[in-house]
Design a protein around this motif. Structure first.
Motif, mmCIF file in Angstrom:
data_model
loop_
_atom_site.group_PDB
_atom_site.id
_atom_site.type_symbol
_atom_site.label_atom_id
_atom_site.label_comp_id
_atom_site.label_asym_id
_atom_site.label_seq_id
_atom_site.Cartn_x
_atom_site.Cartn_y
_atom_site.Cartn_z
ATOM 1 N N ASP A 1 107.644 21.620 -21.181
ATOM 2 C CA ASP A 1 107.923 20.367 -21.894
ATOM 3 C C ASP A 1 109.257 20.511 -22.647
ATOM 4 O O ASP A 1 110.287 20.027 -22.192
ATOM 5 N N GLU A 2 109.247 21.230 -23.779
ATOM 6 C CA GLU A 2 110.492 21.415 -24.526
ATOM 7 C C GLU A 2 111.588 22.008 -23.636
ATOM 8 O O GLU A 2 112.773 21.685 -23.800
ATOM 9 N N LYS B 1 95.983 20.177 -28.720
ATOM 10 C CA LYS B 1 97.067 20.914 -29.364
ATOM 11 C C LYS B 1 96.540 22.258 -29.858
ATOM 12 O O LYS B 1 95.452 22.332 -30.460
ATOM 13 N N LYS C 1 94.176 16.429 -23.588
ATOM 14 C CA LYS C 1 95.138 17.463 -23.994
ATOM 15 C C LYS C 1 94.821 17.879 -25.423
ATOM 16 O O LYS C 1 94.647 17.022 -26.298
ATOM 17 N N ARG D 1 112.860 18.746 -21.979
ATOM 18 C CA ARG D 1 113.430 17.635 -22.748
ATOM 19 C C ARG D 1 114.461 18.069 -23.787
ATOM 20 O O ARG D 1 115.252 17.255 -24.249
ATOM 21 N N GLU E 1 100.694 23.772 -21.584
ATOM 22 C CA GLU E 1 102.029 23.184 -21.769
ATOM 23 C C GLU E 1 102.824 24.018 -22.769
ATOM 24 O O GLU E 1 102.354 24.306 -23.878
ATOM 25 N N LYS F 1 109.362 12.786 -20.520
ATOM 26 C CA LYS F 1 109.211 11.686 -21.481
ATOM 27 C C LYS F 1 110.444 10.811 -21.378
ATOM 28 O O LYS F 1 111.577 11.321 -21.369
ATOM 29 N N ASP G 1 98.409 22.344 -25.287
ATOM 30 C CA ASP G 1 99.852 22.278 -25.556
ATOM 31 C C ASP G 1 100.135 23.092 -26.807
ATOM 32 O O ASP G 1 99.666 22.763 -27.895
ATOM 33 N N ASN H 1 103.302 23.780 -27.874
ATOM 34 C CA ASN H 1 104.633 23.455 -28.415
ATOM 35 C C ASN H 1 105.440 24.701 -28.759
ATOM 36 O O ASN H 1 106.028 24.820 -29.843
HETATM 37 MG MG MG Z 1 104.315 19.099 -25.276
#
Ligand code: MG
Ligand code: 164
Length: 341
Positions: free
Chosen positions: A198-199, A114, A112, A202, A170, A222, A144, A146
């Motif tokens: 993801d965000e 970033k 993965k 979560r 992601e 997670k 990812d 973010n």
């Molecule tokens: Mg992530």
């Protein structure tokens, strides 16, 4: 959060009695962090981790506490598999550092990377992803962001990065509608890249909304941010989407909860983001939970998550930081006490 008689909240004094606060140096900067602080809890069933990132508010952080309490007071469900495959995680480093970062993970089948780091350009992302592809031509490669891109930026970036053959992207943009939009626009362009949330899972009030909205192809889960292994298992089951279990940049104590989650999932189609122990220069457990030939063991997790007293002492956080964490523990315990009846 739902109340489960098996998870009656321990008293604050019980949590404080078994609390150790550590500060661990990292080998490389990751999400702006060069030292990872964590409060570790010792309970009747073993150890748990409470390590929400420093900027998180108490409501969000209290879910991490529920996860730590689950591990230490309840233990983990039975594993369905003996090992969990993991990916290497490449922070937003210059392309020239990629080989060094990868070396710390040993051989892996997935990586993965970033991307969309603030202050960097798409050219930096392309160079970093190209360097990974060059080092590992056969690896499953995911990125990812973010939530760092706007919708048009994400479409442009993923069209370019898609040339490196991505397994998925992601959280390219914030929010659920944004994910759905990026997914549809890429498909319309004839450059489909799978989208992982993801965000949007979560950090959401309702972690299942993304699945109901069909905004993603898969979800990242997670244990700590979702309130523990059992709650995360229920979320995956109800979402009905493939899941990738990932870490929260935890110590080996918290990583064990991630491994327990991955090992208990009926289906595990992708390597998990649980190799991040390799980003810590030191850990609290000997030997630490770091990838061996691209996977982590899922047996004897209670033992594997038991800190070495000498390491707890060596990496004990300074007194003022211990006080800060104990105060946070007290506030988050109060949040849990108010939400459980
Ligand atoms: Mg992530
Ligand atoms: O999934 C991985 O490969 C490693 C874990 C990881 O990327 C993360 C850990 C902790 C905080 C997050 O910002 C980040 C993520 O967004 O998935």
């Amino acid at each position: 959060m739902t109340t489960d008689p098996a998870t009656a909240l321990p008293d604050l004094s019980e949590l404080e009695a078994g609390a150790a606060v550590v500060r661990l140096p990292m080998t490389v900067k990751f999400r702006g962090v060069t030292e990872r602080e964590a409060l570790l809890l010792r309970g009747p069933e073993g150890w748990g981790e409470f390590s929400p990132f420093l900027e998180y508010g108490d409501a969000e952080a209290s879910r991490w506490l529920a996860s730590g309490i689950e591990a230490a007071w309840q233990g983990f469900p039975e594993p369905l598999r003996a090992r969990v495959p993991v990916n290497a995680t490449v922070p937003a480093v210059p392309a020239g550092q990629v080989r060094d970062v990868l070396a710390a993970f040993g051989p892996v089948q997935a990586v993965k990377v970033k991307v969309a780091e603030r202050g960097q350009a798409l050219a930096d992302d392309i160079a970093r992803v190209a360097a990974v592809r060059d080092a590992l031509p056969e690896a499953d490669l995911r990125v990812d962001a973010n939530a760092g891109w706007t919708v048009p930026e994400a479409v442009e970036a993923l069209t370019r990065l898609g040339e490196f053959s991505l397994e998925y992207a992601e959280q390219p943009v914030p929010g659920i509608n944004g994910l759905a939009e990026v997914r549809a626009l890429l498909e319309a362009r004839g450059t489909p890249v799978k989208i992982a949330a993801d965000e949007a899972v979560r950090k959401a009030e309702d972690p299942l909304r993304v699945a109901r909205a069909r905004a993603a192809d898969l979800i990242v889960v997670k244990a700590a941010p979702l309130g523990g292994v059992r709650r995360a298992l229920r979320i995956v089951q109800e979402a009905g989407l493939p899941a990738v279990v990932s870490s929260a940049l935890d110590t080996s104590v918290g990583l064990a909860a991630g491994v327990a989650l991955a090992a208990a999932l009926p289906s595990l189609p992708h390597a998990c983001g649980l190799g991040t122990g390799a980003l810590l220069a030191h850990d609290v457990v000997r030997p630490p939970l770091v990838p061996e030939r691209g996977s982590l063991p899922a047996d004897s997790l209670g033992e594997r998550a038991t800190p070495d007293p000498e390491l707890l002492e060596r990496f004990a956080a300074p007194e003022d930081r211990r006080g800060w964490w104990l105060e946070r523990l007290r506030r988050c315990h109060a949040v849990l006490a108010a939400t459980r009846v």
